[in-house]
Write a protein that holds these residues in place. Structure first.
Motif, short mmCIF file in Angstrom:
data_model
loop_
_atom_site.label_atom_id
_atom_site.label_comp_id
_atom_site.label_asym_id
_atom_site.label_seq_id
_atom_site.Cartn_x
_atom_site.Cartn_y
_atom_site.Cartn_z
N ASP A 265 -3.28 1.29 -4.23
CA ASP A 265 -2.90 2.68 -4.44
C ASP A 265 -3.67 3.57 -3.47
O ASP A 265 -4.90 3.45 -3.35
N ILE A 266 -2.96 4.46 -2.78
CA ILE A 266 -3.58 5.42 -1.87
C ILE A 266 -3.60 6.76 -2.60
O ILE A 266 -2.57 7.42 -2.71
N PRO A 267 -4.76 7.17 -3.15
CA PRO A 267 -4.79 8.32 -4.07
C PRO A 267 -4.35 9.63 -3.42
O PRO A 267 -4.74 9.94 -2.30
N ARG A 268 -3.51 10.35 -4.16
CA ARG A 268 -3.14 11.73 -3.83
C ARG A 268 -2.50 11.86 -2.44
O ARG A 268 -2.63 12.88 -1.79
N ARG A 269 -1.80 10.83 -2.02
CA ARG A 269 -1.12 10.90 -0.72
C ARG A 269 0.37 10.67 -0.90
O ARG A 269 0.80 9.78 -1.64
N ASP A 270 1.18 11.50 -0.19
CA ASP A 270 2.62 11.31 -0.22
C ASP A 270 3.04 10.40 0.94
O ASP A 270 2.19 9.82 1.63
N ALA B 100 0.85 -1.20 0.00
CA ALA B 100 0.00 0.00 0.00
C ALA B 100 0.88 1.24 0.00
O ALA B 100 1.62 1.49 0.96
N VAL B 101 0.80 2.04 -1.07
CA VAL B 101 1.68 3.19 -1.23
C VAL B 101 0.87 4.37 -1.79
O VAL B 101 0.03 4.19 -2.68
N GLY B 102 1.14 5.56 -1.30
CA GLY B 102 0.51 6.76 -1.83
C GLY B 102 0.93 7.03 -3.26
O GLY B 102 2.09 6.80 -3.63
N THR B 103 0.00 7.54 -4.05
CA THR B 103 0.30 7.74 -5.47
C THR B 103 1.26 8.90 -5.71
O THR B 103 1.83 9.02 -6.80
N THR B 104 1.46 9.76 -4.71
CA THR B 104 2.45 10.84 -4.84
C THR B 104 3.64 10.63 -3.91
O THR B 104 4.37 11.59 -3.63
N ASP B 105 3.83 9.41 -3.45
CA ASP B 105 4.95 9.07 -2.56
C ASP B 105 6.24 9.03 -3.37
O ASP B 105 6.37 8.22 -4.30
N ASP B 106 7.20 9.90 -3.05
CA ASP B 106 8.48 9.93 -3.77
C ASP B 106 9.59 9.26 -2.96
O ASP B 106 10.77 9.41 -3.28
N VAL B 107 9.22 8.53 -1.90
CA VAL B 107 10.18 7.84 -1.06
C VAL B 107 10.11 6.32 -1.25
O VAL B 107 11.14 5.64 -1.31
N ALA B 108 8.90 5.78 -1.39
CA ALA B 108 8.69 4.33 -1.32
C ALA B 108 9.17 3.56 -2.53
O ALA B 108 9.54 2.39 -2.42
N GLY B 109 9.16 4.18 -3.71
CA GLY B 109 9.37 3.43 -4.93
C GLY B 109 8.05 2.83 -5.40
O GLY B 109 7.06 2.80 -4.67
N SER B 110 8.03 2.30 -6.60
CA SER B 110 6.80 1.83 -7.23
C SER B 110 6.21 0.61 -6.52
O SER B 110 6.88 -0.43 -6.37
N ARG C 223 1.63 11.62 4.44
CA ARG C 223 0.18 11.78 4.60
C ARG C 223 -0.61 10.51 4.29
O ARG C 223 -1.81 10.46 4.58
N ALA C 224 0.04 9.50 3.75
CA ALA C 224 -0.68 8.25 3.45
C ALA C 224 -1.00 7.45 4.70
O ALA C 224 -1.93 6.64 4.71
N VAL C 225 -0.26 7.68 5.77
CA VAL C 225 -0.32 6.81 6.95
C VAL C 225 -1.74 6.66 7.49
O VAL C 225 -2.19 5.56 7.79
N GLY C 226 -2.46 7.77 7.64
CA GLY C 226 -3.79 7.70 8.25
C GLY C 226 -4.93 7.74 7.27
O GLY C 226 -6.09 7.92 7.68
N ASP C 227 -4.66 7.52 5.99
CA ASP C 227 -5.68 7.68 4.96
C ASP C 227 -6.77 6.62 5.05
O ASP C 227 -6.50 5.44 5.33
N ARG C 228 -8.01 7.03 4.78
CA ARG C 228 -9.15 6.13 4.85
C ARG C 228 -9.05 4.99 3.84
O ARG C 228 -9.38 3.83 4.16
N VAL C 229 -8.58 5.27 2.63
CA VAL C 229 -8.43 4.22 1.62
C VAL C 229 -7.46 3.15 2.11
O VAL C 229 -7.70 1.94 1.93
N TYR C 230 -6.37 3.57 2.71
CA TYR C 230 -5.38 2.64 3.26
C TYR C 230 -6.03 1.76 4.32
O TYR C 230 -5.91 0.52 4.29
N LYS C 231 -6.74 2.36 5.26
CA LYS C 231 -7.35 1.59 6.34
C LYS C 231 -8.39 0.61 5.82
O LYS C 231 -8.39 -0.58 6.20
#
Length: 250
Positions: free
Chosen positions: A223-228, A198-208, A231-239
């Motif tokens: 995909d966690i939309p529009r999260r870097d 599970a990775v944010g779509t604007t994450d520039d740290v995690a890699g693809s 900010r992806a950590v607490g996202d509703r889509v992730y949960k």
């Protein structure tokens, strides 16, 4: 918070809820509260009928601080997690890690599949295998006299985060230098437990996430939309994706 002694270290953790257990492993410069409690992961997973266990990795939170990079190998930190499961007499559990915690989780899944029911890699994609992401620039930023001395953008991000979490920056610098070992593609392909990436779509740290998903057999990608990365950590889509993934495990 409870703690236990392992290899001369004090390892802090939380243990709350009833049901099937899940072990949560936080990311670099974070801790069990910042990564899991404050973003409502604890309450979300308890509501889903889970027993939630979260560890403070060595050098973080309320656990022992060490200052030699050699003390922060992924194998050593995975050993702390296994020792916690032994301490709680849990033979097998689901495991979710974020960022560095994802690296630890992947290590557990590959090397101790008998203890890992499923593995969730949050904030970690192809960075598990290929370079990039935080490195010496972050360690140097943590050791700088003040934030004003840090010009590297990623270094500044982690320096600010470390100050917000009131972390021991010298211990974190050692951790950054000691935990950078990458998996090979062949090693990642050996992971045989069910995996969710599970990775944010604007994450520039995690890699693809999708590139890693193509390497780990049977892995699912969320995909966690529009999260870097932060900010992806607490996202509703992730949960919601994690709760669904766990519910489908045999």
């Amino acid at each position: 918070m409870p703690s236990f002694d392992h290899a001369g270290l004090t390892i802090a953790y939380l243990d709350d809820g009833e049901g099937e257990p899940i072990l949560l492993i936080h990311g670099f410069a974070s801790n069990k509260n910042v990564n899991w409690v404050y973003p409502s992961w604890l309450s979300e997973l308890k509501r889903a009928g889970r027993r939630v266990i979260a560890i403070d990795n060595r050098g973080h939170g309320e656990s022992t601080k060490l200052y030699d990079p050699a003390d922060y190998t992924l194998a050593a930190m995975a050993g702390d997690a296994l020792a916690l499961l032994d301490h709680l007499e849990l033979p097998r559990t689901d495991v979710m890690g974020y960022s560095m915690g994802g690296r630890i989780t992947a290590t557990l899944a590959r090397e101790h599949p008998d203890r890992v029911r499923s593995a969730i890699l949050g904030g970690l994609g192809l960075g598990l295998i290929e370079g990039g992401g935080p490195g010496e620039n972050v360690a140097a930023a943590l050791e700088a006299q003040s934030l004003d001395d840090v010009v590297d953008p990623m270094g500044r991000t982690f320096r600010v985060f470390a100050e917000q979490t009131r972390s021991d920056r010298r211990a974190l610098a050692a951790c950054m230098r000691g935990s950078r070992r990458l998996m090979t593609r062949e090693q990642a392909a050996q992971i045989a437990v069910p995996v969710l990436i599970a990775v944010g779509t604007t994450d520039d740290v995690a890699g693809s996430a999708h590139a890693l998903g193509a390497i780990i057999p049977g892995a699912e990608v969320l995909d966690i939309p529009r999260r870097d990365h932060m900010r992806a950590v607490g996202d509703r889509v992730y949960k919601e994706g994690v709760v669904d993934f766990l519910a489908r495990r045999p």
